[in-house]
Design a protein around this motif. Structure first.
Motif, PDB file in Angstrom:
ATOM      1  N   LEU A 164      16.642 -23.466 -17.415  1.00  6.66           N
ATOM      2  CA  LEU A 164      17.082 -22.087 -17.205  1.00  6.66           C
ATOM      3  C   LEU A 164      16.922 -21.260 -18.472  1.00  6.66           C
ATOM      4  CD1 LEU A 164      20.261 -22.635 -14.987  1.00  6.66           C
ATOM      5  CD2 LEU A 164      18.065 -21.640 -14.295  1.00  6.66           C
ATOM      6  N   SER A 171      13.211 -20.513 -18.734  1.00  4.61           N
ATOM      7  CA  SER A 171      12.631 -19.587 -17.753  1.00  4.61           C
ATOM      8  C   SER A 171      13.378 -18.258 -17.649  1.00  4.61           C
ATOM      9  CB  SER A 171      12.569 -20.253 -16.382  1.00  4.61           C
ATOM     10  OG  SER A 171      13.867 -20.501 -15.890  1.00  4.61           O
ATOM     11  N   ARG A 172      14.691 -18.286 -17.907  1.00  6.22           N
ATOM     12  CA  ARG A 172      15.492 -17.080 -17.720  1.00  6.22           C
ATOM     13  C   ARG A 172      16.019 -16.498 -19.033  1.00  6.22           C
ATOM     14  NH1 ARG A 172      14.630 -17.880 -12.897  1.00  6.22           N
ATOM     15  NH2 ARG A 172      16.072 -17.497 -11.163  1.00  6.22           N
ATOM     16  N   GLU A 219      18.600 -17.522 -20.476  1.00  4.54           N
ATOM     17  CA  GLU A 219      19.963 -18.024 -20.615  1.00  4.54           C
ATOM     18  C   GLU A 219      20.364 -18.837 -19.392  1.00  4.54           C
ATOM     19  OE1 GLU A 219      22.551 -14.654 -21.058  1.00  4.54           O
ATOM     20  OE2 GLU A 219      22.461 -14.191 -18.926  1.00  4.54           O
ATOM     21  N   GLU A 248      23.918 -19.596 -11.607  1.00  3.39           N
ATOM     22  CA  GLU A 248      22.588 -20.170 -11.372  1.00  3.39           C
ATOM     23  C   GLU A 248      22.667 -21.681 -11.193  1.00  3.39           C
ATOM     24  OE1 GLU A 248      19.027 -19.492 -11.660  1.00  3.39           O
ATOM     25  OE2 GLU A 248      19.617 -17.510 -10.968  1.00  3.39           O
TER      26      GLU A 248
END
Lengths: 156, 156
Positions: B48, B51-52, B54, B59
């Motif tokens: 995460l 890709s994000r 954080e 999530e």
DNA sequence: TAGATAAGTTAGCCATGTCTAACTTTTGAA
DNA sequence: TTCAAAAGTTAGACATGGCTAACTTATCTA
């Protein structure tokens, strides 16, 4: 090279999955954990009946490396689940359902062990890893293991 | 046929083991179960963050298919174990130890998935089964998977 | 910038699977 | 045949990892 093995995949390719698919996967793993106890017990009970003539809690406790009260509790859970038949202080027997489950588990176990051995893994490691792996092998994967096993046999 | 694969084993041979060896095996499986949560979490947190930018509890809950309070509780366990750093209501970060563990898990996961794919198993099944299998694969077995993977690559 | 909504936490519940301590039943040997 | 040892059970504790309900904090938008 067989048809089954001919699909191309890079060794470290990452498969991106939808969150729901991933969640389902983890749910599958959690469910597998819930049936592990039952599977391990009926498998061992079947083995003990075969080799010893009967399955006794003290033997089960020794093989699993747990204490007798744990076995008592778990056996009563198996009884509630309809997998074993049993009177207090007596030996443990499998019901038809229990015997069926045991047979399926033992077959799966043998295939997983044989497959690991066919990769050149030593017996001790193969048995150890199989004990954990077998509960997470789907029918599809089990078939793939069998297929690979046949390949390695014929190409021996 | 390679050296590693050259040992002879019948497909349904049964390996007899001493009770202590078997007990140790089951103990290994139980230990694996205890670290599964930590491994799955740090693995996902690392993904995460990558890709994000954080990792947020909401999530994590979605990906695992569990409710937010479960995530809160587990994250605090990871914090107690020194694997994550985190302030209440804020995003989750990995400590050095957490990052190391995550890296090892992701590598192992990729190898298991790639290996299953190399057997001709479909992606969905490979991912699902890998999620359960990866926690029970010893270093020895992981190496055998890598080896087999290289074989299937070169013989493609 | 205030208030609604989303995110996160806390409290308290449950089942699983382990344990120890203490008890009961079965067994086997003197 | 009795009685001690072995086997098995019961009771009660604990950790893990789920859950719901109710609360708090953060964020976003009108």
């Amino acid at each position: 090279m067989t048809k089954l093995q001919s699909q191309e995949h890079e060794p470290f390719e990452t498969v991106d999955r939808a969150p729901e698919a991933q969640a389902e996967g983890f749910a599958t793993v959690r469910q597998a954990h819930e049936s592990e106890m039952a599977e391990d017990y009926v498998e061992l009970i079947a083995e003990l009946i075969e080799s010893r003539g009967e399955a006794r809690p003290v033997e089960i406790a020794e093989r699993f490396g747990v204490k007798p009260p744990t076995v008592t509790k778990n056996i009563s859970r198996l009884k509630a689940a309809g997998l074993v038949r049993r009177e207090p202080y007596r030996a443990i027997f499998l019901t038809d359902a229990g015997r069926e489950l045991a047979e399926a588990c033992r077959r799966r176990h043998r295939i997983v062990v044989a497959f690991l051995l066919s990769l050149g893994i030593d017996e001790e490691t193969a048995e150890r890893d199989a004990e954990g792996i077998e509960h997470h092998v789907s029918t599809t994967t089990l078939e793939a293991f069998e297929h690979a096993l046949l390949q390695s046999q014929s190409g021996k």
